[in-house]
Design a protein around this motif. Structure first.
Motif, PDB file in Angstrom:
ATOM      1  N   VAL A  49      11.654 -49.724   7.177  1.00 53.34           N
ATOM      2  CA  VAL A  49      11.724 -48.459   7.922  1.00 53.34           C
ATOM      3  C   VAL A  49      11.973 -47.299   6.967  1.00 53.34           C
ATOM      4  O   VAL A  49      11.342 -46.246   7.068  1.00 53.34           O
ATOM      5  N   MET A  50      12.906 -47.482   6.044  1.00 51.21           N
ATOM      6  CA  MET A  50      13.161 -46.491   5.006  1.00 51.21           C
ATOM      7  C   MET A  50      12.651 -47.082   3.697  1.00 51.21           C
ATOM      8  O   MET A  50      13.356 -47.839   3.034  1.00 51.21           O
ATOM      9  N   SER A  51      11.428 -46.751   3.349  1.00 51.49           N
ATOM     10  CA  SER A  51      10.726 -47.560   2.354  1.00 51.49           C
ATOM     11  C   SER A  51      10.517 -46.871   1.011  1.00 51.49           C
ATOM     12  O   SER A  51       9.784 -47.375   0.173  1.00 51.49           O
ATOM     13  N   THR A  52      11.167 -45.745   0.766  1.00 55.15           N
ATOM     14  CA  THR A  52      10.937 -45.017  -0.470  1.00 55.15           C
ATOM     15  C   THR A  52      11.848 -45.499  -1.596  1.00 55.15           C
ATOM     16  O   THR A  52      12.833 -46.199  -1.366  1.00 55.15           O
ATOM     17  N   GLU A  53      11.519 -45.082  -2.809  1.00 56.81           N
ATOM     18  CA  GLU A  53      12.360 -45.428  -3.951  1.00 56.81           C
ATOM     19  C   GLU A  53      13.759 -44.828  -3.793  1.00 56.81           C
ATOM     20  O   GLU A  53      14.760 -45.457  -4.154  1.00 56.81           O
ATOM     21  N   SER A  75      15.253 -44.491  -1.041  1.00 60.44           N
ATOM     22  CA  SER A  75      15.938 -45.364  -0.081  1.00 60.44           C
ATOM     23  C   SER A  75      16.499 -46.596  -0.773  1.00 60.44           C
ATOM     24  O   SER A  75      17.619 -47.041  -0.463  1.00 60.44           O
ATOM     25  N   TRP A  76      15.730 -47.171  -1.690  1.00 60.87           N
ATOM     26  CA  TRP A  76      16.207 -48.327  -2.443  1.00 60.87           C
ATOM     27  C   TRP A  76      17.466 -47.976  -3.233  1.00 60.87           C
ATOM     28  O   TRP A  76      18.445 -48.723  -3.227  1.00 60.87           O
ATOM     29  N   ASN A  77      17.460 -46.835  -3.890  1.00 59.13           N
ATOM     30  CA  ASN A  77      18.627 -46.424  -4.673  1.00 59.13           C
ATOM     31  C   ASN A  77      19.849 -46.234  -3.783  1.00 59.13           C
ATOM     32  O   ASN A  77      20.968 -46.624  -4.144  1.00 59.13           O
ATOM     33  N   HIS A  78      19.646 -45.647  -2.622  1.00 56.19           N
ATOM     34  CA  HIS A  78      20.769 -45.466  -1.693  1.00 56.19           C
ATOM     35  C   HIS A  78      21.286 -46.813  -1.199  1.00 56.19           C
ATOM     36  O   HIS A  78      22.503 -46.993  -1.049  1.00 56.19           O
ATOM     37  N   LYS A 111      19.818 -25.043   2.412  1.00 57.07           N
ATOM     38  CA  LYS A 111      18.720 -25.708   1.708  1.00 57.07           C
ATOM     39  C   LYS A 111      19.243 -26.190   0.355  1.00 57.07           C
ATOM     40  O   LYS A 111      19.608 -25.384  -0.499  1.00 57.07           O
ATOM     41  N   LEU A 112      19.271 -27.505   0.192  1.00 60.45           N
ATOM     42  CA  LEU A 112      19.778 -28.100  -1.038  1.00 60.45           C
ATOM     43  C   LEU A 112      18.632 -28.631  -1.884  1.00 60.45           C
ATOM     44  O   LEU A 112      17.686 -29.241  -1.358  1.00 60.45           O
ATOM     45  N   ASP A 113      18.705 -28.415  -3.171  1.00 62.10           N
ATOM     46  CA  ASP A 113      17.667 -28.839  -4.103  1.00 62.10           C
ATOM     47  C   ASP A 113      17.869 -30.321  -4.433  1.00 62.10           C
ATOM     48  O   ASP A 113      18.294 -30.686  -5.529  1.00 62.10           O
ATOM     49  N   CYS A 114      17.596 -31.173  -3.448  1.00 58.84           N
ATOM     50  CA  CYS A 114      17.905 -32.596  -3.609  1.00 58.84           C
ATOM     51  C   CYS A 114      17.090 -33.420  -2.624  1.00 58.84           C
ATOM     52  O   CYS A 114      16.305 -32.885  -1.837  1.00 58.84           O
ATOM     53  N   GLY A 115      17.302 -34.727  -2.676  1.00 60.66           N
ATOM     54  CA  GLY A 115      16.613 -35.637  -1.786  1.00 60.66           C
ATOM     55  C   GLY A 115      17.380 -35.869  -0.499  1.00 60.66           C
ATOM     56  O   GLY A 115      18.408 -35.233  -0.228  1.00 60.66           O
ATOM     57  N   TYR A 116      16.882 -36.813   0.271  1.00 64.05           N
ATOM     58  CA  TYR A 116      17.417 -37.122   1.598  1.00 64.05           C
ATOM     59  C   TYR A 116      18.856 -37.623   1.533  1.00 64.05           C
ATOM     60  O   TYR A 116      19.719 -37.183   2.298  1.00 64.05           O
ATOM     61  N   PHE A 117      19.143 -38.544   0.644  1.00 67.35           N
ATOM     62  CA  PHE A 117      20.459 -39.196   0.620  1.00 67.35           C
ATOM     63  C   PHE A 117      21.491 -38.462  -0.227  1.00 67.35           C
ATOM     64  O   PHE A 117      22.680 -38.773  -0.153  1.00 67.35           O
TER      65      PHE A 117
END
Length: 298
Positions: free
Chosen positions: A189-193, A195-198, A269-275
């Motif tokens: 479901v959360m299949s991105t790189e 997501s793996w790191n999180h 607005k944060l200069d970052c990813g989802y997690f």
């Protein structure tokens, strides 16, 4: 008062499912934030960090697990029905509004990702909610559905006909390997790189939880449209955090949805990813802005 004090609580929903969570005290007649995890999170997955900071700022917090997840009851396990979770939110708000140690006129609703969508819906329609915070929110089942390949979408609907409620099909919530994250975009479901790191960070916390979720959770997700409710939140104040490099939810879509909200509203607005909004430097920026928003409006 001493901080980091929390009380184990149980909440009965309208259908008598028991939800369990933690109440963080903040003195007599304190304002309160109602918090719940995203999909497929549990309260121990960095959300207690938010709750502790709210508490230190003099804001009580109720943090609970959704039905079918964590310490809460409900079957099937590891299953998310967005509509049911939204309905449960109103029952949690009733519970917190009846406590003598909070001010029922200062209830804020907080959600992240999947529960960020819940916060938009429930916050719009429940008159007891006085302010809404949503971070990296799930805003559109239609947008999620449009991103799915035809064969995966067909699999969701076929599975609904071939399985039963108590004998569901499970799929991984997070990738099972870094290679899978890089090469198989629909294996989880959360299949991105990202997501793996999180998932590695979550695993390091030590709260063991099987890496799975029902396929039918996707059926309910793609049928929910929190964006349709955002214009109804005003005149309640709305705060939204987005990660400009979010690998799971389109930040441009989030900004577009936010533009449909009435005033008062604030967008971080944060200069970052989802997690990243849960941890480290970006967490500090995020939580500081959220506390300032609550101090302003509650």
């Amino acid at each position: 008062m001493a901080t980091n004090m929390r009380e184990q609580v149980e909440i009965k929903t309208h259908d008598q499912t028991t939800l369990r969570g933690w109440f963080y005290q903040a003195g007599s007649k304190a304002p309160v934030v109602v918090m719940s995890p995203g999909m497929p999170g549990i309260k121990e997955h960095f959300l207690d960090c938010f709750a502790e900071r709210f508490q230190k700022a003099g804001i009580a917090t109720l943090l609970y697990d959704h039905r079918n997840w964590g310490e809460s009851d409900g079957l099937p396990r590891h299953h998310s029905n967005h509509q049911e979770q939204t309905q449960d939110t109103h029952d949690v708000i009733y519970y917190i509004s009846t406590r003598s140690d909070i001010d029922p006129n200062t209830i804020a609703l907080w959600g992240s990702s999947f529960s960020g969508g819940i916060a938009l819906i429930a916050g719009a329609v429940d008159p007891r909610v006085k302010a809404v915070i949503t971070q990296v929110p799930f805003v559109s089942g239609n947008a999620a559905r449009a991103r799915l390949p035809d064969d995966f979408l067909a699999k969701i609907y076929t599975d609904r006909g071939e399985t039963t409620f108590l004998k569901p099909t499970y799929i991984p919530a997070f990738p099972n390997s870094l290679e899978q994250a890089r090469t198989q975009p629909y294996a989880a479901v959360m299949s991105t790189e990202e997501s793996w790191n999180h998932y590695q960070d979550v695993t390091a916390l030590g709260h063991n939880k099987e890496n799975k979720i029902t396929l039918q959770s996707m059926f309910y997700a793609i049928r929910s449209e929190p964006a349709a409710f955002i214009s109804q939140i005003s005149p309640k104040p709305l705060f939204m955090t987005i990660g400009l490099h979010d690998s799971l939810i389109d930040s441009q879509l989030q900004k577009q949805v936010f533009s449909n909200a009435g005033e008062p509203k604030e967008l971080l607005k944060l200069d970052c990813g989802y997690f990243d909004v849960y941890k480290g430097r970006r967490f500090e920026e995020n939580i500081s802005a959220q506390i300032a928003f609550l101090k302003k409006y509650l």
